[in-house]
Scaffold this motif. Structure first.
Motif, PDB file in Angstrom:
ATOM      1  N   LEU A  11      27.680  51.247  90.811  1.00  0.00           N
ATOM      2  CA  LEU A  11      27.492  53.102  91.237  1.00  0.00           C
ATOM      3  C   LEU A  11      27.959  53.117  89.060  1.00  0.00           C
ATOM      4  O   LEU A  11      27.223  53.851  88.329  1.00  0.00           O
ATOM      5  CB  LEU A  11      28.259  53.519  91.361  1.00  0.00           C
ATOM      6  N   LEU A  12      29.253  52.587  89.180  1.00  0.00           N
ATOM      7  CA  LEU A  12      30.290  52.711  87.324  1.00  0.00           C
ATOM      8  C   LEU A  12      29.137  52.365  86.638  1.00  0.00           C
ATOM      9  O   LEU A  12      28.757  53.300  85.181  1.00  0.00           O
ATOM     10  CB  LEU A  12      30.938  52.166  87.853  1.00  0.00           C
ATOM     11  N   ALA A  13      28.019  51.025  86.583  1.00  0.00           N
ATOM     12  CA  ALA A  13      27.438  51.565  85.294  1.00  0.00           C
ATOM     13  C   ALA A  13      26.074  51.990  85.557  1.00  0.00           C
ATOM     14  O   ALA A  13      25.785  52.495  84.820  1.00  0.00           O
ATOM     15  CB  ALA A  13      26.812  49.361  86.146  1.00  0.00           C
ATOM     16  N   VAL A  14      25.613  52.847  86.928  1.00  0.00           N
ATOM     17  CA  VAL A  14      24.644  53.310  86.795  1.00  0.00           C
ATOM     18  C   VAL A  14      25.232  54.712  85.873  1.00  0.00           C
ATOM     19  O   VAL A  14      24.098  55.019  84.732  1.00  0.00           O
ATOM     20  CB  VAL A  14      24.174  54.364  88.636  1.00  0.00           C
ATOM     21  N   PHE A  15      25.946  55.752  86.196  1.00  0.00           N
ATOM     22  CA  PHE A  15      26.913  56.817  85.520  1.00  0.00           C
ATOM     23  C   PHE A  15      26.858  56.557  84.592  1.00  0.00           C
ATOM     24  O   PHE A  15      26.352  57.021  82.640  1.00  0.00           O
ATOM     25  CB  PHE A  15      27.627  56.899  86.120  1.00  0.00           C
ATOM     26  N   ALA A  16      26.774  54.880  83.939  1.00  0.00           N
ATOM     27  CA  ALA A  16      27.793  54.784  82.104  1.00  0.00           C
ATOM     28  C   ALA A  16      25.665  54.858  81.963  1.00  0.00           C
ATOM     29  O   ALA A  16      26.256  55.346  80.489  1.00  0.00           O
ATOM     30  CB  ALA A  16      28.499  53.979  81.721  1.00  0.00           C
ATOM     31  N   ILE A  17      25.318  54.243  81.927  1.00  0.00           N
ATOM     32  CA  ILE A  17      24.070  53.707  81.407  1.00  0.00           C
ATOM     33  C   ILE A  17      23.092  55.235  81.462  1.00  0.00           C
ATOM     34  O   ILE A  17      22.288  55.309  80.728  1.00  0.00           O
ATOM     35  CB  ILE A  17      23.403  52.409  82.145  1.00  0.00           C
ATOM     36  N   GLY A  26      18.569  59.612  87.966  1.00  0.00           N
ATOM     37  CA  GLY A  26      18.296  58.483  89.674  1.00  0.00           C
ATOM     38  C   GLY A  26      17.677  58.003  89.445  1.00  0.00           C
ATOM     39  O   GLY A  26      17.303  57.195  90.403  1.00  0.00           O
ATOM     40  N   VAL A  27      16.559  57.058  88.797  1.00  0.00           N
ATOM     41  CA  VAL A  27      16.057  56.517  88.190  1.00  0.00           C
ATOM     42  C   VAL A  27      16.708  55.047  88.458  1.00  0.00           C
ATOM     43  O   VAL A  27      16.189  53.919  89.378  1.00  0.00           O
ATOM     44  CB  VAL A  27      15.043  55.647  86.768  1.00  0.00           C
ATOM     45  N   LEU A  28      18.070  55.004  87.913  1.00  0.00           N
ATOM     46  CA  LEU A  28      19.265  53.507  87.727  1.00  0.00           C
ATOM     47  C   LEU A  28      19.241  53.858  89.152  1.00  0.00           C
ATOM     48  O   LEU A  28      19.883  53.161  90.123  1.00  0.00           O
ATOM     49  CB  LEU A  28      19.769  53.972  86.615  1.00  0.00           C
ATOM     50  N   GLY A  29      19.815  54.606  90.281  1.00  0.00           N
ATOM     51  CA  GLY A  29      20.220  55.276  90.960  1.00  0.00           C
ATOM     52  C   GLY A  29      18.643  54.251  92.107  1.00  0.00           C
ATOM     53  O   GLY A  29      19.264  53.565  93.441  1.00  0.00           O
ATOM     54  N   LEU A  30      18.016  54.195  91.979  1.00  0.00           N
ATOM     55  CA  LEU A  30      16.901  53.935  93.132  1.00  0.00           C
ATOM     56  C   LEU A  30      16.501  51.974  92.889  1.00  0.00           C
ATOM     57  O   LEU A  30      16.549  51.520  93.481  1.00  0.00           O
ATOM     58  CB  LEU A  30      15.753  54.822  92.501  1.00  0.00           C
ATOM     59  N   VAL A  31      17.030  52.037  91.140  1.00  0.00           N
ATOM     60  CA  VAL A  31      17.124  50.787  90.954  1.00  0.00           C
ATOM     61  C   VAL A  31      17.535  49.790  91.807  1.00  0.00           C
ATOM     62  O   VAL A  31      17.932  48.767  92.344  1.00  0.00           O
ATOM     63  CB  VAL A  31      16.815  50.070  89.561  1.00  0.00           C
ATOM     64  N   ALA A  32      19.076  50.969  91.203  1.00  0.00           N
ATOM     65  CA  ALA A  32      20.101  50.286  91.973  1.00  0.00           C
ATOM     66  C   ALA A  32      20.248  50.212  93.620  1.00  0.00           C
ATOM     67  O   ALA A  32      20.749  49.066  94.031  1.00  0.00           O
ATOM     68  CB  ALA A  32      21.458  50.763  91.898  1.00  0.00           C
ATOM     69  N   SER A  33      19.547  51.541  93.693  1.00  0.00           N
ATOM     70  CA  SER A  33      19.715  50.869  96.166  1.00  0.00           C
ATOM     71  C   SER A  33      18.932  49.985  96.373  1.00  0.00           C
ATOM     72  O   SER A  33      18.498  49.465  97.152  1.00  0.00           O
ATOM     73  CB  SER A  33      19.487  52.689  96.517  1.00  0.00           C
ATOM     74  N   PHE A  34      17.578  49.756  95.861  1.00  0.00           N
ATOM     75  CA  PHE A  34      16.869  48.935  95.767  1.00  0.00           C
ATOM     76  C   PHE A  34      17.778  47.181  95.637  1.00  0.00           C
ATOM     77  O   PHE A  34      17.626  45.957  96.534  1.00  0.00           O
ATOM     78  CB  PHE A  34      15.354  48.522  95.133  1.00  0.00           C
TER      79      PHE A  34
END
Length: 454
Positions: A11-17, A26-34
């Protein structure tokens, strides 16, 4: 490495990137979800997608579609110029407070917070553009006003919260709690007003005299204005993009009091959505979408969807989908419970409020409140602290974090911000909302809990 630690690090990586790159968060969030859902939790695609917030997507899409149509056909310009003439009357200092009190009045009357934030911020951001006011000031004032009326005795969150208190055997005082929270947020709004530059507005005036001034300066969220003859495309309201298919046709904007058929119908449609959503509790997403589609059919325009905030929609939905994966894994719950399990009476109160703030920042506020109040029952019923004060502190802690753009309230405010300001307002609201995870519990406990222990 535990699942909880890994999930939080991702989660922290998603926010940082997402913050420091051009890739939509949001795209990163979807990638992280999968990645986390599929590889770590072993979930199927259907289970992962079950966390996608279809209702939030519909709400964001529907309301921005409706206001996109209102923008391109000149209705928003007419509304804003009318407000500027008859309410603000050339006084920029009034604009942020207008947003606060209109929003607080609506939620106090029982209207849903996200619906109010969406409707009021659309007006407020347009006035901010007209009077060259910092969008962040208007955004936080509208949200704080929305939160001020959250716990009205006739509002949905207020009713549920007070019932949760009664369920643990503590007598509720709905009016006292509501007035205390309203007063707290009003004082907070005064601090916000000066913190975000309101002082510079005091005593200043801007005349709204000519039709061209009123209409061309009132640039609603994400709108560009066609250049006026002889100006080279510049405008007194600030930087303006070159004219495009999504530009507002200033020739179509009427003088105050004069509306064409499309604008009259659009005004009636916006009023119908407001009445249906706020007065009859109809789903605002579907209502906005249906209304926008009908307007689009009745008055076809190629640029009708020009200002739908796709960037914000993808961003919010992607992040919420990943947060849902953390909830299914139990990470959010375990972190909240660990905060609530240690400390003395005041420290326990502080940690319970911190747990409420943390959980509410990433999940439903009303769900968080109904979960935290039973955990706080021993302290509420002990008599060692003010039970009502502790209850109010939990409500304040759980609600102030709703300024974050990861909530539907914050997301709608960002969606109604001008496109060139959206990223700045998103980051500002994210920082403000997440800071409330720490600040709100401390302030709430100092104001509502500590006095009863002295």
């Amino acid at each position: 490495m535990s699942i909880d630690l890994l999930a939080v690090l991702v989660l922290l990586a998603v926010f940082a990137i997402g913050t420091f790159s051009s890739v939509n968060l949001g795209v990163l969030g979807l990638v992280a979800s999968f990645a986390v859902g599929g590889l770590v939790l072993g979930e199927s695609t259907e289970e992962i997608l079950s966390g996608f917030p279809a209702d939030l997507f519909l709400l964001l899409f529907g309301i921005t579609y409706l206001f996109s149509i209102a923008t391109v056909n000149g209705t928003m310009n007419w509304i804003v110029s009318s407000l500027a003439r008859f309410v603000v009357r050339g006084r920029p200092a009034v604009v942020p407070w207008l947003g606060f009190f209109v929003a607080s009045a609506a939620t106090s009357a029982g209207a849903a917070g996200p619906a109010v934030a969406g409707l009021v911020s659309a007006m407020g951001m347009s006035l901010a553009a007209m009077f060259d006011i910092r969008p962040m000031l208007v955004a936080v004032m509208v949200i704080t006003g929305t939160l001020a009326g959250y716990f009205s005795p006739i509002g949905p969150i207020g009713v549920v919260s007070n019932q949760a208190l009664r369920n643990i055997g503590f007598p509720a005082s709905p009016i006292t709690a509501f007035l205390a929270i309203f007063a707290f947020n009003t004082v907070l709004a005064a601090v916000i007003y000066f913190l975000f530059g309101g002082r510079s507005l005091l005593g200043s005036r801007k005349a709204v005299l000519a039709e061209t001034t009123a209409t061309s300066a009132a640039v609603p969220a994400g709108v560009t204005t066609a250049p006026r003859p002889g100006t080279g495309g510049s405008d007194s309201a600030g930087p303006v993009d070159p004219p495009s298919s999504g530009s507002v046709d200033t020739e179509a904007v009427p003088a105050a009091g004069k509306l064409n058929k499309a604008q009259t119908t659009t005004l009636a449609a916006i009023a119908a959505v407001a009445i249906g959503a706020l007065g009859f509790d109809l789903d605002m997403g579907f209502l906005s979408l249906i209304t926008a589609a009908l307007l689009h059919l009745l008055f076809p325009r190629k640029d009708a969807m020009q200002h739908v905030s796709w960037m914000v929609i993808v961003l919010i939905c992607g992040v919420v989908t990943y947060i849902a994966a953390l909830e299914r894994a139990g990470t959010i719950t375990r972190i909240g419970e660990s905060l609530a399990g240690v400390g003395s009476q005041f420290v326990t109160a502080l940690l319970l409020c911190a747990a409420a703030a943390f959980l509410s920042a990433f999940a439903s506020s009303i769900a968080t409140i109904t979960a935290i109040i039973p955990l706080a029952a021993p302290l509420l019923l002990s008599g060692d602290v003010s039970g009502l004060g502790m209850f109010i502190a939990i409500l304040v802690s759980a609600s102030l974090v709703d300024a974050s753009p990861l909530t539907s309230t914050g997301a709608l405010v960002v969606a109604n911000t001008a496109e060139n300001d959206q990223r700045r307002v998103y980051r500002g609201l994210l920082a403000w909302g997440l800071s409330m995870i720490v600040v709100a519990p401390i302030l709430a406990c100092l104001v509502f809990v500590l006095p009863s222990m002295l």
